[in-house]
Design a protein around this motif. Sequence first.
Motif, PDB file in Angstrom:
ATOM      1  N   GLY A  71      13.087  -4.617 -22.799  1.00 16.06           N
ATOM      2  CA  GLY A  71      12.351  -3.462 -22.288  1.00 16.06           C
ATOM      3  C   GLY A  71      13.049  -2.149 -22.587  1.00 16.06           C
ATOM      4  O   GLY A  71      12.496  -1.283 -23.298  1.00 16.06           O
ATOM      5  N   PRO A  72      14.290  -1.957 -22.109  1.00 18.08           N
ATOM      6  CA  PRO A  72      15.022  -0.724 -22.409  1.00 18.08           C
ATOM      7  C   PRO A  72      15.257  -0.530 -23.906  1.00 18.08           C
ATOM      8  O   PRO A  72      15.160   0.588 -24.413  1.00 18.08           O
ATOM      9  CB  PRO A  72      16.350  -0.911 -21.668  1.00 18.08           C
ATOM     10  N   ILE A 103       8.219   4.016 -15.863  1.00 18.14           N
ATOM     11  CA  ILE A 103       8.446   2.588 -16.089  1.00 18.14           C
ATOM     12  C   ILE A 103       9.768   2.107 -15.495  1.00 18.14           C
ATOM     13  O   ILE A 103       9.818   1.060 -14.834  1.00 18.14           O
ATOM     14  CB  ILE A 103       8.412   2.279 -17.605  1.00 18.14           C
ATOM     15  N   PHE A 104      10.839   2.883 -15.726  1.00 16.42           N
ATOM     16  CA  PHE A 104      12.175   2.401 -15.358  1.00 16.42           C
ATOM     17  C   PHE A 104      12.734   3.029 -14.083  1.00 16.42           C
ATOM     18  O   PHE A 104      13.804   2.629 -13.615  1.00 16.42           O
ATOM     19  CB  PHE A 104      13.161   2.651 -16.511  1.00 16.42           C
ATOM     20  N   ILE A 128       1.726   0.231 -12.166  1.00 17.33           N
ATOM     21  CA  ILE A 128       2.246   1.592 -12.044  1.00 17.33           C
ATOM     22  C   ILE A 128       2.210   2.084 -10.606  1.00 17.33           C
ATOM     23  O   ILE A 128       3.003   2.928 -10.196  1.00 17.33           O
ATOM     24  CB  ILE A 128       1.466   2.543 -12.987  1.00 17.33           C
ATOM     25  N   THR A 129       1.295   1.551  -9.827  1.00 13.41           N
ATOM     26  CA  THR A 129       1.180   2.004  -8.439  1.00 13.41           C
ATOM     27  C   THR A 129       1.918   1.096  -7.455  1.00 13.41           C
ATOM     28  O   THR A 129       1.976   1.397  -6.272  1.00 13.41           O
ATOM     29  CB  THR A 129      -0.307   2.071  -8.032  1.00 13.41           C
ATOM     30  N   ASP A 130       2.467  -0.003  -7.950  1.00 10.51           N
ATOM     31  CA  ASP A 130       3.187  -0.940  -7.086  1.00 10.51           C
ATOM     32  C   ASP A 130       4.602  -1.109  -7.622  1.00 10.51           C
ATOM     33  O   ASP A 130       4.815  -1.708  -8.680  1.00 10.51           O
ATOM     34  CB  ASP A 130       2.454  -2.287  -7.067  1.00 10.51           C
ATOM     35  N   LYS A 131       5.568  -0.583  -6.886  1.00  8.20           N
ATOM     36  CA  LYS A 131       6.958  -0.591  -7.343  1.00  8.20           C
ATOM     37  C   LYS A 131       7.478  -2.001  -7.557  1.00  8.20           C
ATOM     38  O   LYS A 131       8.182  -2.278  -8.536  1.00  8.20           O
ATOM     39  CB  LYS A 131       7.835   0.143  -6.318  1.00  8.20           C
ATOM     40  N   GLN A 132       7.145  -2.927  -6.672  1.00  8.33           N
ATOM     41  CA  GLN A 132       7.642  -4.299  -6.782  1.00  8.33           C
ATOM     42  C   GLN A 132       7.081  -5.000  -8.021  1.00  8.33           C
ATOM     43  O   GLN A 132       7.803  -5.707  -8.729  1.00  8.33           O
ATOM     44  CB  GLN A 132       7.290  -5.082  -5.525  1.00  8.33           C
ATOM     45  N   LYS A 144      11.957  -6.615 -15.156  1.00 15.14           N
ATOM     46  CA  LYS A 144      12.999  -7.636 -15.084  1.00 15.14           C
ATOM     47  C   LYS A 144      12.686  -8.804 -16.001  1.00 15.14           C
ATOM     48  O   LYS A 144      13.585  -9.373 -16.637  1.00 15.14           O
ATOM     49  CB  LYS A 144      13.145  -8.113 -13.639  1.00 15.14           C
ATOM     50  N   SER A 145      11.409  -9.164 -16.099  1.00 14.33           N
ATOM     51  CA  SER A 145      11.020 -10.287 -16.958  1.00 14.33           C
ATOM     52  C   SER A 145      11.229  -9.971 -18.435  1.00 14.33           C
ATOM     53  O   SER A 145      11.418 -10.871 -19.256  1.00 14.33           O
ATOM     54  CB  SER A 145       9.550 -10.652 -16.709  1.00 14.33           C
TER      55      SER A 145
END
Length: 204
Positions: free
Chosen positions: A56-57, A85-86, A39-43, A50-51
Amino acid sequence: MTTSLQDRHKIRFAIKVMSWIVFLIILVIMFYLYSQGYITDKQKLQAIIKSAGVWGPLLFVLFQIFQVIVPILPGGVSSAIGVVIFGTGWGFLWNYIGICLGSFLAFHIAKTFGRPILHFFFKPETIAKYETRTTDHSRFSRFFALAIFIPIAPDDLLCLLAGTTSMSYRRFMIIILLGKPLSIYLYSMGLVSILGRLLPLGIF
């Protein structure tokens, strides 16, 4: 649909228990994601999203649909989770799709089963607080539109209640599609802003 008062109490209790279980599961998942730095790291967050691919959506939209009919989290919290999350753009889109579809489903359920369905989800005093507004259908439509545009009442109850009136599917859909964007944006971004001050969120 005829059920005893005791049966209604049992069903409402079961729904509450299920809601709390799902709520606790969500808390555990969010705590895990936060503790692992997602949650604290965008990458890292983008990588895990993506995985998950399309799942996910899709799972989040399904959760939002369910959330409209059986509220698990306080209003706006699930929308804020979607943005966390998104991201701002996609989070808003998935929130909008899920909440609108959930609202349509709630309206259709009430149209199909009638007013007794309300008693499976809400206490009689809660229903009585708002059902007096349905005596004048034109005034209820205006109240419903205002409540959806600027949330001043429980949307889940109002969507079901609207289904027990003479409101058409077309009018309901127009109110939801036009009224939801502002409330979703204000709720989600407002809560994300608060969370950003309380926690070191680095996702934007």
